[in-house]
Design a protein around this motif. Structure first.
Motif, PDB file in Angstrom:
ATOM      1  N   GLY A  28      -0.923   1.751 -10.061  1.00 26.08           N
ATOM      2  CA  GLY A  28       0.180   0.916  -9.561  1.00 26.08           C
ATOM      3  C   GLY A  28      -0.043  -0.527  -9.977  1.00 26.08           C
ATOM      4  N   GLY A  29       0.892  -1.040 -10.782  1.00 24.14           N
ATOM      5  CA  GLY A  29       0.715  -2.389 -11.352  1.00 24.14           C
ATOM      6  C   GLY A  29       1.676  -3.407 -10.785  1.00 24.14           C
ATOM      7  N   GLY A  30       1.961  -3.313  -9.476  1.00 27.95           N
ATOM      8  CA  GLY A  30       2.822  -4.314  -8.818  1.00 27.95           C
ATOM      9  C   GLY A  30       1.994  -5.443  -8.237  1.00 27.95           C
ATOM     10  N   LYS A  31       2.484  -6.031  -7.130  1.00 28.67           N
ATOM     11  CA  LYS A  31       1.810  -7.213  -6.573  1.00 28.67           C
ATOM     12  C   LYS A  31       0.381  -6.901  -6.100  1.00 28.67           C
ATOM     13  CE  LYS A  31       5.488  -8.109  -3.907  1.00 28.67           C
ATOM     14  NZ  LYS A  31       6.551  -7.377  -4.658  1.00 28.67           N
ATOM     15  N   VAL A  32       0.267  -5.809  -5.320  1.00 31.07           N
ATOM     16  CA  VAL A  32      -1.049  -5.475  -4.770  1.00 31.07           C
ATOM     17  C   VAL A  32      -2.002  -5.009  -5.873  1.00 31.07           C
ATOM     18  CG1 VAL A  32      -2.291  -3.973  -3.156  1.00 31.07           C
ATOM     19  CG2 VAL A  32      -0.110  -4.988  -2.481  1.00 31.07           C
ATOM     20  N   GLY A  33      -1.496  -4.158  -6.774  1.00 30.73           N
ATOM     21  CA  GLY A  33      -2.316  -3.694  -7.895  1.00 30.73           C
ATOM     22  C   GLY A  33      -2.808  -4.861  -8.744  1.00 30.73           C
ATOM     23  N   THR A  34      -1.947  -5.866  -8.923  1.00 26.41           N
ATOM     24  CA  THR A  34      -2.325  -7.041  -9.716  1.00 26.41           C
ATOM     25  C   THR A  34      -3.448  -7.822  -9.035  1.00 26.41           C
ATOM     26  OG1 THR A  34      -0.058  -7.198 -10.537  1.00 26.41           O
ATOM     27  CG2 THR A  34      -1.424  -9.163 -10.767  1.00 26.41           C
ATOM     28  N   LYS A  35      -3.325  -7.961  -7.696  1.00 24.10           N
ATOM     29  CA  LYS A  35      -4.362  -8.676  -6.935  1.00 24.10           C
ATOM     30  C   LYS A  35      -5.720  -7.978  -7.075  1.00 24.10           C
ATOM     31  CE  LYS A  35      -3.274  -8.963  -2.513  1.00 24.10           C
ATOM     32  NZ  LYS A  35      -2.985  -9.300  -1.113  1.00 24.10           N
ATOM     33  N   ARG A  36      -5.714  -6.674  -6.900  1.00 26.94           N
ATOM     34  CA  ARG A  36      -6.973  -5.924  -6.994  1.00 26.94           C
ATOM     35  C   ARG A  36      -7.519  -5.965  -8.429  1.00 26.94           C
ATOM     36  NH1 ARG A  36      -6.606  -6.336  -2.502  1.00 26.94           N
ATOM     37  NH2 ARG A  36      -6.590  -4.824  -0.804  1.00 26.94           N
ATOM     38  N   ALA A  37      -6.638  -5.765  -9.422  1.00 21.16           N
ATOM     39  CA  ALA A  37      -7.091  -5.754 -10.821  1.00 21.16           C
ATOM     40  C   ALA A  37      -7.709  -7.095 -11.192  1.00 21.16           C
ATOM     41  CB  ALA A  37      -5.922  -5.434 -11.745  1.00 21.16           C
ATOM     42  N   LEU A  74       3.761   2.902 -13.884  1.00 23.46           N
ATOM     43  CA  LEU A  74       5.047   3.054 -14.570  1.00 23.46           C
ATOM     44  C   LEU A  74       5.463   1.726 -15.189  1.00 23.46           C
ATOM     45  CD1 LEU A  74       7.045   5.192 -11.937  1.00 23.46           C
ATOM     46  CD2 LEU A  74       6.166   5.981 -14.147  1.00 23.46           C
ATOM     47  N   GLU A  75       5.242   0.642 -14.384  1.00 21.94           N
ATOM     48  CA  GLU A  75       5.587  -0.707 -14.870  1.00 21.94           C
ATOM     49  C   GLU A  75       4.460  -1.666 -14.533  1.00 21.94           C
ATOM     50  OE1 GLU A  75       9.881  -1.901 -13.820  1.00 21.94           O
ATOM     51  OE2 GLU A  75       9.459  -0.047 -12.711  1.00 21.94           O
ATOM     52  N   PHE A  76       4.387  -2.765 -15.276  1.00 25.18           N
ATOM     53  CA  PHE A  76       3.332  -3.749 -15.041  1.00 25.18           C
ATOM     54  C   PHE A  76       3.939  -5.104 -14.699  1.00 25.18           C
ATOM     55  CE2 PHE A  76       1.755  -0.559 -17.974  1.00 25.18           C
ATOM     56  CZ  PHE A  76       0.587  -0.162 -17.335  1.00 25.18           C
TER      57      PHE A  76
HETATM   58  N1  NAI Z   1      -3.123  -4.468   1.228  1.00 22.75           N
HETATM   59  C1  NAI Z   1      -2.294  -5.443   1.187  1.00 22.75           C
HETATM   60  O1  NAI Z   1      -2.701  -6.577   1.184  1.00 22.75           O
HETATM   61  C2  NAI Z   1      -0.848  -5.193   1.114  1.00 22.75           C
HETATM   62  C3  NAI Z   1      -0.356  -3.889   0.970  1.00 22.75           C
HETATM   63  N2  NAI Z   1       0.960  -3.680   0.791  1.00 22.75           N
HETATM   64  C4  NAI Z   1       1.440  -2.288   0.511  1.00 22.75           C
HETATM   65  O2  NAI Z   1       1.085  -1.964  -0.854  1.00 22.75           O
HETATM   66  C5  NAI Z   1       2.120  -1.171  -1.479  1.00 22.75           C
HETATM   67  C6  NAI Z   1       2.459  -1.717  -2.858  1.00 22.75           C
HETATM   68  O3  NAI Z   1       3.027  -2.994  -2.674  1.00 22.75           O
HETATM   69  P1  NAI Z   1       3.430  -3.926  -3.905  1.00 22.75           P
HETATM   70  O4  NAI Z   1       2.302  -4.063  -4.842  1.00 22.75           O
HETATM   71  O5  NAI Z   1       4.002  -5.140  -3.288  1.00 22.75           O
HETATM   72  O6  NAI Z   1       4.602  -3.039  -4.569  1.00 22.75           O
HETATM   73  P2  NAI Z   1       5.333  -3.266  -5.974  1.00 22.75           P
HETATM   74  O7  NAI Z   1       6.685  -2.674  -5.835  1.00 22.75           O
HETATM   75  O8  NAI Z   1       5.177  -4.698  -6.402  1.00 22.75           O
HETATM   76  O9  NAI Z   1       4.481  -2.380  -6.997  1.00 22.75           O
HETATM   77  C7  NAI Z   1       4.473  -0.988  -7.022  1.00 22.75           C
HETATM   78  C8  NAI Z   1       3.923  -0.538  -8.369  1.00 22.75           C
HETATM   79  O10 NAI Z   1       3.694   0.871  -8.347  1.00 22.75           O
HETATM   80  C9  NAI Z   1       4.174   1.411  -9.572  1.00 22.75           C
HETATM   81  N3  NAI Z   1       4.548   2.828  -9.328  1.00 22.75           N
HETATM   82  C10 NAI Z   1       5.476   3.304  -8.460  1.00 22.75           C
HETATM   83  N4  NAI Z   1       5.533   4.641  -8.540  1.00 22.75           N
HETATM   84  C11 NAI Z   1       4.628   5.031  -9.480  1.00 22.75           C
HETATM   85  C12 NAI Z   1       4.228   6.287 -10.029  1.00 22.75           C
HETATM   86  N5  NAI Z   1       4.777   7.431  -9.629  1.00 22.75           N
HETATM   87  N6  NAI Z   1       3.278   6.289 -10.956  1.00 22.75           N
HETATM   88  C13 NAI Z   1       2.707   5.137 -11.407  1.00 22.75           C
HETATM   89  N7  NAI Z   1       3.050   3.925 -10.929  1.00 22.75           N
HETATM   90  C14 NAI Z   1       4.003   3.870  -9.984  1.00 22.75           C
HETATM   91  C15 NAI Z   1       5.362   0.565  -9.952  1.00 22.75           C
HETATM   92  O11 NAI Z   1       5.625   0.680 -11.344  1.00 22.75           O
HETATM   93  C16 NAI Z   1       4.851  -0.813  -9.554  1.00 22.75           C
HETATM   94  O12 NAI Z   1       4.120  -1.393 -10.612  1.00 22.75           O
HETATM   95  C17 NAI Z   1       3.280  -1.162  -0.507  1.00 22.75           C
HETATM   96  O13 NAI Z   1       3.332   0.140   0.035  1.00 22.75           O
HETATM   97  C18 NAI Z   1       2.944  -2.174   0.569  1.00 22.75           C
HETATM   98  O14 NAI Z   1       3.300  -1.776   1.873  1.00 22.75           O
HETATM   99  C19 NAI Z   1       1.801  -4.750   0.770  1.00 22.75           C
HETATM  100  C20 NAI Z   1       1.351  -6.050   0.945  1.00 22.75           C
HETATM  101  C21 NAI Z   1      -0.007  -6.345   1.149  1.00 22.75           C
END
Ligand code: NAI
Ligand code: SHN
Length: 217
Positions: A24-33, A48-50
């Motif tokens: 998962g390359g969204g906000k949280v994935g980016t922070k960890r990476a 799926l997306e970065f």
């Molecule tokens: N631990 C923390 O600090 C925090 C955790 N979260 C949780 O983390 C989760 C992710 O949040 P964000 O990073 O903000 O979401 P986001 O929408 O920014 O990123 C999601 C990523 O997952 C990828 N993805 C989705 N389905 C996929 C699949 N089947 N295969 C491969 N990649 C796939 C997308 O392409 C996208 O890059 C949410 O469920 C949220 O509740 C949110 C904020 C803080």
């Protein structure tokens, strides 16, 4: 969340050269990476997306659907982070990783993780990490800020520096470890030693420590 009966051992881990998979390359994935990468790990992001930051970051990127991840692919990694926005997928991948005895962090579900990422500060002299087991990150940050203020407003750093000098001195002068261990405590609680530490006079404190050693031997 946070209610699971899981007890965690706090560790400070050197992740340099570890092979880390972030799913998962969204906000949280980016922070960890970026955190693992900053600390020298070999990071692969599978998504799926970065995010735009990841596009320009020097990490391996593999485009794919996490539903297709298998044991063969996971076997190339030491640590897995599941950060898609699909909890079901995160749980499945983390569960597979854990059954393979990998370390897995699911930032979307702390009870499914076998490690969590605390909020922390580390100034090279001392490090403090805080977690509320996922109950409230904002509260963890609040506590960490309180701790930082206590550290900054006290002589704890000077104590660490002075006691580190004391340790080097004792290791060179006192060969019997049981004697050394008694001396650490006597020096640490000696009021003249403490006064000098409080003034930031580390060399004066060390002199006093030497006097305590001579008196005790
Ligand atoms: N631990 C923390 O600090 C925090 C955790 N979260 C949780 O983390 C989760 C992710 O949040 P964000 O990073 O903000 O979401 P986001 O929408 O920014 O990123 C999601 C990523 O997952 C990828 N993805 C989705 N389905 C996929 C699949 N089947 N295969 C491969 N990649 C796939 C997308 O392409 C996208 O890059 C949410 O469920 C949220 O509740 C949110 C904020 C803080
Ligand atoms: C268990 C853990 C994940 C793990 O295992 O690693 C986890 C879990 C979750 N956090 C969520 C939300 C938020 N997380 C933040 C921020 C941070 N979260 C971090 C760590 C952790 N968060 C781990 C241990 C946390 C602990 O015990 O304290 C920090 C410290 C470090 C980092 O992530 O890099 C970083 C601070 C960075 C800084 O300020 O410097 C904010 C605030 C903000 O974004 O500003 C919010 C919104 C408000 C709030 O929740 O307080 C949600 C979604 C809740 C929902 O969906 O509603 C979940 C999942 C869930 O609860 O289901």
């Amino acid at each position: 969340m946070g209610d699971a009966l899981v007890e965690l051992l706090p560790l400070f881990v050197d992740v340099k050269d570890m092979r880390v998979l972030v799913v998962g390359g969204g906000k949280v994935g980016t922070k960890r990476a970026s955190k693992f990468s900053e600390l020298g790990a070999q990071v692969t992001v599978y998504s799926l997306e970065f995010s735009p930051e990841l596009e320009s970051m020097k990490v391996n990127k593999v485009r794919g659907d996490a539903r297709e991840l298998d044991e063969e692919f996971l076997s190339h990694f030491d640590v897995v982070v599941t950060a898609t926005n699909d909890q079901e997928i995160n749980r499945k991948v983390c569960s597979m990783a854990k059954s393979m005895r990998k370390l897995c962090n699911d930032p979307t579900s702390p009870p499914d993780s076998n490690f969590i990422v605390p909020i922390y500060f580390d100034d090279g002299t001392l490090a403090v990490a805080v977690t509320t087991y996922g109950r409230s990150s904002l509260s963890s940050k609040y506590l960490l800020d309180l701790v930082k203020d206590v550290v900054d407003g006290s002589d704890v750093r000077a104590r660490v520096d002075a006691m580190y000098e004391v340790k080097k001195m004792l290791k060179s002068k006192v060969s019997d470890p049981s004697k050394r261990f008694k001396l650490y405590s006597s020096i640490f609680s000696d009021s003249i030693f403490q006064e000098r530490v409080a003034k930031g006079d580390v060399s004066g404190a060390l002199k006093r420590a030497e006097e305590v050693v001579e008196r005790g031997s």
